[in-house]
Design an enzyme around this catalytic site. Structure first.
Site, PDB file in Angstrom:
ATOM      1  N   TYR A  60      -9.415  -8.021  -5.601  1.00 37.03           N
ATOM      2  CA  TYR A  60      -8.321  -7.517  -6.419  1.00 37.03           C
ATOM      3  C   TYR A  60      -8.228  -8.276  -7.741  1.00 37.03           C
ATOM      4  O   TYR A  60      -7.762  -7.741  -8.736  1.00 37.03           O
ATOM      5  CB  TYR A  60      -6.986  -7.678  -5.674  1.00 37.03           C
ATOM      6  CG  TYR A  60      -6.685  -6.581  -4.691  1.00 37.03           C
ATOM      7  CD1 TYR A  60      -7.628  -6.182  -3.746  1.00 37.03           C
ATOM      8  CD2 TYR A  60      -5.449  -5.959  -4.674  1.00 37.03           C
ATOM      9  CE1 TYR A  60      -7.353  -5.190  -2.836  1.00 37.03           C
ATOM     10  CE2 TYR A  60      -5.159  -4.960  -3.765  1.00 37.03           C
ATOM     11  CZ  TYR A  60      -6.112  -4.580  -2.844  1.00 37.03           C
ATOM     12  OH  TYR A  60      -5.840  -3.596  -1.942  1.00 37.03           O
TER      13      TYR A  60
ATOM     14  N   HIS B 111      -2.893   3.379  -6.348  1.00 38.23           N
ATOM     15  CA  HIS B 111      -3.276   2.147  -5.649  1.00 38.23           C
ATOM     16  C   HIS B 111      -3.402   0.975  -6.611  1.00 38.23           C
ATOM     17  O   HIS B 111      -3.277  -0.188  -6.203  1.00 38.23           O
ATOM     18  CB  HIS B 111      -4.602   2.360  -4.912  1.00 38.23           C
ATOM     19  CG  HIS B 111      -4.996   1.203  -4.041  1.00 38.23           C
ATOM     20  ND1 HIS B 111      -4.321   0.880  -2.880  1.00 38.23           N
ATOM     21  CD2 HIS B 111      -5.983   0.274  -4.170  1.00 38.23           C
ATOM     22  CE1 HIS B 111      -4.879  -0.190  -2.328  1.00 38.23           C
ATOM     23  NE2 HIS B 111      -5.883  -0.579  -3.085  1.00 38.23           N
TER      24      HIS B 111
ATOM     25  N   LYS C 211      -2.776  -2.327   7.787  1.00 37.77           N
ATOM     26  CA  LYS C 211      -4.128  -2.176   8.310  1.00 37.77           C
ATOM     27  C   LYS C 211      -4.309  -3.013   9.574  1.00 37.77           C
ATOM     28  O   LYS C 211      -3.743  -4.103   9.697  1.00 37.77           O
ATOM     29  CB  LYS C 211      -5.157  -2.603   7.256  1.00 37.77           C
ATOM     30  CG  LYS C 211      -5.477  -1.505   6.247  1.00 37.77           C
ATOM     31  CD  LYS C 211      -6.685  -1.892   5.418  1.00 37.77           C
ATOM     32  CE  LYS C 211      -7.087  -0.749   4.494  1.00 37.77           C
ATOM     33  NZ  LYS C 211      -8.283  -1.094   3.695  1.00 37.77           N
TER      34      LYS C 211
ATOM     35  N   ARG D  82      -0.906  -1.880  -6.846  1.00 32.47           N
ATOM     36  CA  ARG D  82      -1.125  -3.019  -5.934  1.00 32.47           C
ATOM     37  C   ARG D  82      -2.045  -4.043  -6.588  1.00 32.47           C
ATOM     38  O   ARG D  82      -1.789  -5.250  -6.533  1.00 32.47           O
ATOM     39  CB  ARG D  82      -1.714  -2.488  -4.635  1.00 32.47           C
ATOM     40  CG  ARG D  82      -2.021  -3.511  -3.556  1.00 32.47           C
ATOM     41  CD  ARG D  82      -2.346  -2.756  -2.268  1.00 32.47           C
ATOM     42  NE  ARG D  82      -3.027  -3.568  -1.271  1.00 32.47           N
ATOM     43  CZ  ARG D  82      -2.414  -4.331  -0.363  1.00 32.47           C
ATOM     44  NH1 ARG D  82      -1.089  -4.412  -0.373  1.00 32.47           N
ATOM     45  NH2 ARG D  82      -3.104  -5.008   0.543  1.00 32.47           N
TER      46      ARG D  82
ATOM     47  N   HIS E 215      -3.832  -8.788   3.889  1.00 33.52           N
ATOM     48  CA  HIS E 215      -5.276  -8.857   4.011  1.00 33.52           C
ATOM     49  C   HIS E 215      -5.670  -9.735   5.195  1.00 33.52           C
ATOM     50  O   HIS E 215      -5.016 -10.745   5.473  1.00 33.52           O
ATOM     51  CB  HIS E 215      -5.904  -9.425   2.737  1.00 33.52           C
ATOM     52  CG  HIS E 215      -5.894  -8.463   1.596  1.00 33.52           C
ATOM     53  ND1 HIS E 215      -5.917  -8.858   0.278  1.00 33.52           N
ATOM     54  CD2 HIS E 215      -5.865  -7.095   1.572  1.00 33.52           C
ATOM     55  CE1 HIS E 215      -5.911  -7.791  -0.509  1.00 33.52           C
ATOM     56  NE2 HIS E 215      -5.876  -6.720   0.262  1.00 33.52           N
TER      57      HIS E 215
ATOM     58  N   ARG F 230       0.853  -1.181   0.000  1.00 32.69           N
ATOM     59  CA  ARG F 230       0.000   0.000   0.000  1.00 32.69           C
ATOM     60  C   ARG F 230       0.894   1.239   0.000  1.00 32.69           C
ATOM     61  O   ARG F 230       1.977   1.230   0.606  1.00 32.69           O
ATOM     62  CB  ARG F 230      -0.908   0.020   1.226  1.00 32.69           C
ATOM     63  CG  ARG F 230      -1.829  -1.191   1.359  1.00 32.69           C
ATOM     64  CD  ARG F 230      -2.644  -1.088   2.647  1.00 32.69           C
ATOM     65  NE  ARG F 230      -3.577  -2.223   2.794  1.00 32.69           N
ATOM     66  CZ  ARG F 230      -3.304  -3.324   3.481  1.00 32.69           C
ATOM     67  NH1 ARG F 230      -2.126  -3.460   4.082  1.00 32.69           N
ATOM     68  NH2 ARG F 230      -4.196  -4.299   3.573  1.00 32.69           N
TER      69      ARG F 230
END
Length: 311
Positions: A285, A242, A167, A245, A276, A142
């Site tokens: 994705y 982004h 995250k 990614r 994730h 990211r």
């Protein structure tokens, strides 16, 4: 109003303890409290929340709905403490679901973007953005993780990056390809030559010798996209930083299928690599890539026809 300010600090602390960063919500809620202060209000009401959420008057409905949702979360917390605070109901402001379609870059487009960094103003800015774009393309990090890297997180002798700003507070390590290690070594050497001495711990630095700021990175990338002539493929599919990614994830799975590897095993590994929490996030994705969906469908057809096992 000091009471609301204190309660906002407690609310943010609680939410962050659950893994949320809340950088944008914190700014918006601070603005909301300024709005209440300006009008002499000490209790959150539906009217005050709506009045503030619908700013600016020319704003998009999705932005208004997002602003109201930020207030709703805080108001729910406040209402549990003092029922005098009102919680705006969901659906008060219309919100149209809108999720961007990933723009999958070709290798040539990525190379062109990196080449375009030569047009930036200073040698430091040129090498910073060339290296940053290359790192995002080859690791699938990211952008926030990349600009949060500290110098101690980049172990070039061991060929690894440590990501501490993922995250939900997750930390993970990424192994680097030799060419990526070489590029990062080159950047580190040129950073030492061109960057002012500020004592920052950041690996990627600005012309002022400070850590890069996301909005500035985004704006510079957008300028590079314009210079290279990359154009949207549809109203919802525009080249974004982004999407480097997304591109990494899709290419990883395409390579797995080309090598006749077990797709489910590779998907699980890829999900962990990307940071994730659930493989379902990784699937999003991949679902926008027609080539990948075609390969998966082909394997399913073979399986249904009595051929090899679906993998």
């Amino acid at each position: 109003m000091t009471g609301l300010r204190d309660q906002l600090a407690d609310y943010l602390t609680l939410r962050r303890a659950l893994g949320y960063r809340l950088q944008r919500p914190e700014k918006l809620l601070d603005q909301f409290l300024e709005h209440l202060e300006h009008h002499g209000e000490e209790v959150v009401t539906v009217v005050s929340a709506l009045d503030w959420a619908r700013l600016p008057a020319s704003g998009a409905s999705n932005w208004w709905a997002y602003r109201l949702g930020v207030v709703r979360g805080f108001a729910t917390y406040l209402h549990a403490i003092d029922p005098a605070h009102e919680v705006p109901a969901t659906g008060l402001l219309p919100q149209r679901p809108l999720r961007a379609s990933p723009y999958l870059y070709s290798d040539a487009e990525i190379a062109t973007l990196i080449a375009a960094t030569a047009t930036l103003r200073t040698p430091l800015r040129q090498v910073t953005f060339a290296t940053l774009i290359g790192l995002l393309a080859t690791t699938g990090m990211r952008i926030g993780e990349a600009i949060s890297l500290d110098r101690g997180d980049v172990d070039l002798a061991g060929g690894r990056l440590t990501i501490r700003s993922g995250k939900f507070g997750k930390t993970r390590q990424l192994a680097l390809h030799p060419t990526t290690i070489e590029a990062l070594n080159t950047y580190r050497r040129l950073r030492g030559r061109f960057a002012p001495r500020t004592g920052t711990s950041a690996f990627f630095v600005s012309m002022a010798g400070t850590r890069l700021i996301y909005c500035n990175v985004h704006n510079t990338f957008h300028r590079l996209v314009q210079l290279t002539g990359l154009s949207p493929r549809s109203p919802s599919c525009r080249p974004r930083i982004h999407d480097l990614r997304h591109t990494f994830a899709v290419k990883t799975m395409l390579d797995a299928y080309a090598a006749d590897e077990d797709g489910q095993t590779r998907l699980t590994l890829l999900s962990t690599w990307l940071g994730h929490v659930h493989p379902a996030s990784t699937y999003w994705y991949l679902s926008a890539a027609p080539e990948l969906m075609a390969l998966a469908a082909g394997r399913l057809e073979t399986h249904l026809a009595g051929g090899s096992e679906v993998r």
